[in-house]
Design a protein around this motif. Sequence first.
Motif, PDB file in Angstrom:
ATOM      1  N   ARG A   1      96.478 -34.509 -78.742  1.00  0.00           N
ATOM      2  CA  ARG A   1      95.403 -33.523 -78.645  1.00  0.00           C
ATOM      3  C   ARG A   1      94.772 -33.285 -80.019  1.00  0.00           C
ATOM      4  NH1 ARG A   1      97.895 -29.711 -75.640  1.00  0.00           N
ATOM      5  NH2 ARG A   1      98.862 -28.821 -77.469  1.00  0.00           N
ATOM      6  N   GLY A   2      95.589 -33.148 -81.037  1.00  0.00           N
ATOM      7  CA  GLY A   2      95.079 -32.964 -82.393  1.00  0.00           C
ATOM      8  C   GLY A   2      94.340 -34.185 -82.901  1.00  0.00           C
ATOM      9  N   LEU A   3      94.872 -35.361 -82.610  1.00  0.00           N
ATOM     10  CA  LEU A   3      94.226 -36.601 -83.028  1.00  0.00           C
ATOM     11  C   LEU A   3      92.863 -36.764 -82.358  1.00  0.00           C
ATOM     12  CD1 LEU A   3      94.638 -39.209 -84.666  1.00  0.00           C
ATOM     13  CD2 LEU A   3      95.574 -40.213 -82.592  1.00  0.00           C
ATOM     14  N   THR A   4      92.785 -36.448 -81.075  1.00  0.00           N
ATOM     15  CA  THR A   4      91.513 -36.532 -80.349  1.00  0.00           C
ATOM     16  C   THR A   4      90.498 -35.554 -80.916  1.00  0.00           C
ATOM     17  OG1 THR A   4      92.721 -37.156 -78.364  1.00  0.00           O
ATOM     18  CG2 THR A   4      90.454 -36.414 -78.075  1.00  0.00           C
ATOM     19  N   LEU A   5      90.931 -34.349 -81.220  1.00  0.00           N
ATOM     20  CA  LEU A   5      90.023 -33.357 -81.790  1.00  0.00           C
ATOM     21  C   LEU A   5      89.519 -33.784 -83.166  1.00  0.00           C
ATOM     22  CD1 LEU A   5      88.783 -30.548 -81.347  1.00  0.00           C
ATOM     23  CD2 LEU A   5      90.703 -29.648 -82.647  1.00  0.00           C
ATOM     24  N   ILE A   6      90.378 -34.339 -83.980  1.00  0.00           N
ATOM     25  CA  ILE A   6      89.962 -34.809 -85.299  1.00  0.00           C
ATOM     26  C   ILE A   6      88.990 -35.973 -85.170  1.00  0.00           C
ATOM     27  CG2 ILE A   6      90.783 -35.933 -87.404  1.00  0.00           C
ATOM     28  CD1 ILE A   6      93.286 -34.146 -87.176  1.00  0.00           C
ATOM     29  N   MET A   7      89.222 -36.858 -84.211  1.00  0.00           N
ATOM     30  CA  MET A   7      88.296 -37.975 -84.001  1.00  0.00           C
ATOM     31  C   MET A   7      86.918 -37.485 -83.568  1.00  0.00           C
ATOM     32  SD  MET A   7      90.766 -40.835 -82.280  1.00  0.00           S
ATOM     33  CE  MET A   7      89.411 -41.903 -81.901  1.00  0.00           C
ATOM     34  N   LEU A   8      86.869 -36.417 -82.776  1.00  0.00           N
ATOM     35  CA  LEU A   8      85.577 -35.846 -82.389  1.00  0.00           C
ATOM     36  C   LEU A   8      84.858 -35.214 -83.568  1.00  0.00           C
ATOM     37  CD1 LEU A   8      86.351 -34.131 -78.983  1.00  0.00           C
ATOM     38  CD2 LEU A   8      84.828 -36.056 -79.393  1.00  0.00           C
ATOM     39  N   SER A   9      85.606 -34.796 -84.568  1.00  0.00           N
ATOM     40  CA  SER A   9      85.023 -34.138 -85.739  1.00  0.00           C
ATOM     41  C   SER A   9      84.607 -35.113 -86.834  1.00  0.00           C
ATOM     42  CB  SER A   9      86.037 -33.155 -86.332  1.00  0.00           C
ATOM     43  OG  SER A   9      86.404 -32.197 -85.385  1.00  0.00           O
ATOM     44  N   MET A  10      84.857 -36.379 -86.647  1.00  0.00           N
ATOM     45  CA  MET A  10      84.528 -37.374 -87.674  1.00  0.00           C
ATOM     46  C   MET A  10      83.019 -37.541 -87.840  1.00  0.00           C
ATOM     47  SD  MET A  10      87.026 -38.672 -89.205  1.00  0.00           S
ATOM     48  CE  MET A  10      88.706 -38.152 -89.096  1.00  0.00           C
ATOM     49  N   PRO A  11      82.597 -37.980 -89.018  1.00  0.00           N
ATOM     50  CA  PRO A  11      81.159 -38.189 -89.258  1.00  0.00           C
ATOM     51  C   PRO A  11      80.601 -39.366 -88.467  1.00  0.00           C
ATOM     52  CG  PRO A  11      82.435 -38.778 -91.204  1.00  0.00           C
ATOM     53  CD  PRO A  11      83.392 -38.209 -90.218  1.00  0.00           C
ATOM     54  N   VAL A  12      79.285 -39.444 -88.456  1.00  0.00           N
ATOM     55  CA  VAL A  12      78.580 -40.510 -87.752  1.00  0.00           C
ATOM     56  C   VAL A  12      78.885 -41.843 -88.416  1.00  0.00           C
ATOM     57  CG1 VAL A  12      76.296 -41.369 -87.134  1.00  0.00           C
ATOM     58  CG2 VAL A  12      76.747 -38.929 -87.116  1.00  0.00           C
ATOM     59  N   GLY A  13      79.098 -42.871 -87.625  1.00  0.00           N
ATOM     60  CA  GLY A  13      79.405 -44.193 -88.158  1.00  0.00           C
ATOM     61  C   GLY A  13      78.155 -44.914 -88.640  1.00  0.00           C
ATOM     62  N   SER A  14      78.364 -45.889 -89.480  1.00  0.00           N
ATOM     63  CA  SER A  14      77.234 -46.626 -90.056  1.00  0.00           C
ATOM     64  C   SER A  14      76.520 -47.501 -89.034  1.00  0.00           C
ATOM     65  CB  SER A  14      77.711 -47.482 -91.225  1.00  0.00           C
ATOM     66  OG  SER A  14      78.680 -48.402 -90.774  1.00  0.00           O
ATOM     67  N   SER A  15      77.106 -47.682 -87.879  1.00  0.00           N
ATOM     68  CA  SER A  15      76.445 -48.481 -86.850  1.00  0.00           C
ATOM     69  C   SER A  15      75.176 -47.810 -86.321  1.00  0.00           C
ATOM     70  CB  SER A  15      77.408 -48.777 -85.703  1.00  0.00           C
ATOM     71  OG  SER A  15      77.826 -47.567 -85.102  1.00  0.00           O
ATOM     72  N   ALA A  16      75.016 -46.520 -86.583  1.00  0.00           N
ATOM     73  CA  ALA A  16      73.808 -45.821 -86.142  1.00  0.00           C
ATOM     74  C   ALA A  16      72.563 -46.445 -86.764  1.00  0.00           C
ATOM     75  CB  ALA A  16      73.892 -44.343 -86.503  1.00  0.00           C
ATOM     76  N   VAL A  17      72.634 -46.822 -88.032  1.00  0.00           N
ATOM     77  CA  VAL A  17      71.490 -47.461 -88.692  1.00  0.00           C
ATOM     78  C   VAL A  17      71.235 -48.836 -88.086  1.00  0.00           C
ATOM     79  CG1 VAL A  17      70.609 -48.350 -90.888  1.00  0.00           C
ATOM     80  CG2 VAL A  17      71.814 -46.181 -90.834  1.00  0.00           C
ATOM     81  N   LEU A  18      72.280 -49.557 -87.771  1.00  0.00           N
ATOM     82  CA  LEU A  18      72.115 -50.878 -87.163  1.00  0.00           C
ATOM     83  C   LEU A  18      71.420 -50.778 -85.811  1.00  0.00           C
ATOM     84  CD1 LEU A  18      75.628 -52.374 -87.983  1.00  0.00           C
ATOM     85  CD2 LEU A  18      73.481 -52.785 -89.177  1.00  0.00           C
ATOM     86  N   PHE A  19      71.816 -49.797 -85.014  1.00  0.00           N
ATOM     87  CA  PHE A  19      71.178 -49.624 -83.710  1.00  0.00           C
ATOM     88  C   PHE A  19      69.721 -49.190 -83.842  1.00  0.00           C
ATOM     89  CE2 PHE A  19      75.580 -49.069 -81.980  1.00  0.00           C
ATOM     90  CZ  PHE A  19      75.546 -50.192 -81.173  1.00  0.00           C
ATOM     91  N   THR A  20      69.423 -48.317 -84.792  1.00  0.00           N
ATOM     92  CA  THR A  20      68.026 -47.899 -84.960  1.00  0.00           C
ATOM     93  C   THR A  20      67.157 -49.043 -85.448  1.00  0.00           C
ATOM     94  OG1 THR A  20      68.471 -47.053 -87.177  1.00  0.00           O
ATOM     95  CG2 THR A  20      68.568 -45.474 -85.360  1.00  0.00           C
ATOM     96  N   ASN A  21      67.696 -49.895 -86.298  1.00  0.00           N
ATOM     97  CA  ASN A  21      66.935 -51.072 -86.738  1.00  0.00           C
ATOM     98  C   ASN A  21      66.697 -52.036 -85.580  1.00  0.00           C
ATOM     99  OD1 ASN A  21      66.548 -50.361 -89.408  1.00  0.00           O
ATOM    100  ND2 ASN A  21      68.472 -51.276 -90.066  1.00  0.00           N
ATOM    101  N   LYS A  22      67.706 -52.240 -84.765  1.00  0.00           N
ATOM    102  CA  LYS A  22      67.589 -53.185 -83.656  1.00  0.00           C
ATOM    103  C   LYS A  22      66.618 -52.699 -82.590  1.00  0.00           C
ATOM    104  CE  LYS A  22      70.275 -55.741 -80.286  1.00  0.00           C
ATOM    105  NZ  LYS A  22      69.876 -57.088 -80.590  1.00  0.00           N
TER     106      LYS A  22
END
Length: 94
Positions: A41-62
């Motif tokens: 439960r703690g691990l899942t919550l921390i994963m939800l709190s992580m920053p945006v991944g760099s793949s966001a720029v790749l998807f916007t470019n594509k």
Amino acid sequence: MNIKDVFNELRVYIYTIIKQLIFPVIAYPAIAFLIKDSYLRGLTLIMLSMPVGSSAVLFTNKYGGDSGLAAKTIFMTTLISVFTIPLVVYMLLI
């Protein structure tokens, strides 16, 4: 990109607050209901709190999106996660 442009963009702040704080707080009751193991439960919550991944720029470019805005959100969420991840853990797990 100019660093002042990152801090002058209002949409970046709104998205960061939603992504880093509001979404984990809203999702926590569902996580607590579905996952009984406190470690997972703690691990899942921390994963939800992580920053945006760099793949966001790749998807916007594509797909022809605003890659500058995506880069700004990656930078801002990574910067703010130093404070928001411990805050979410403190509020919900301790």
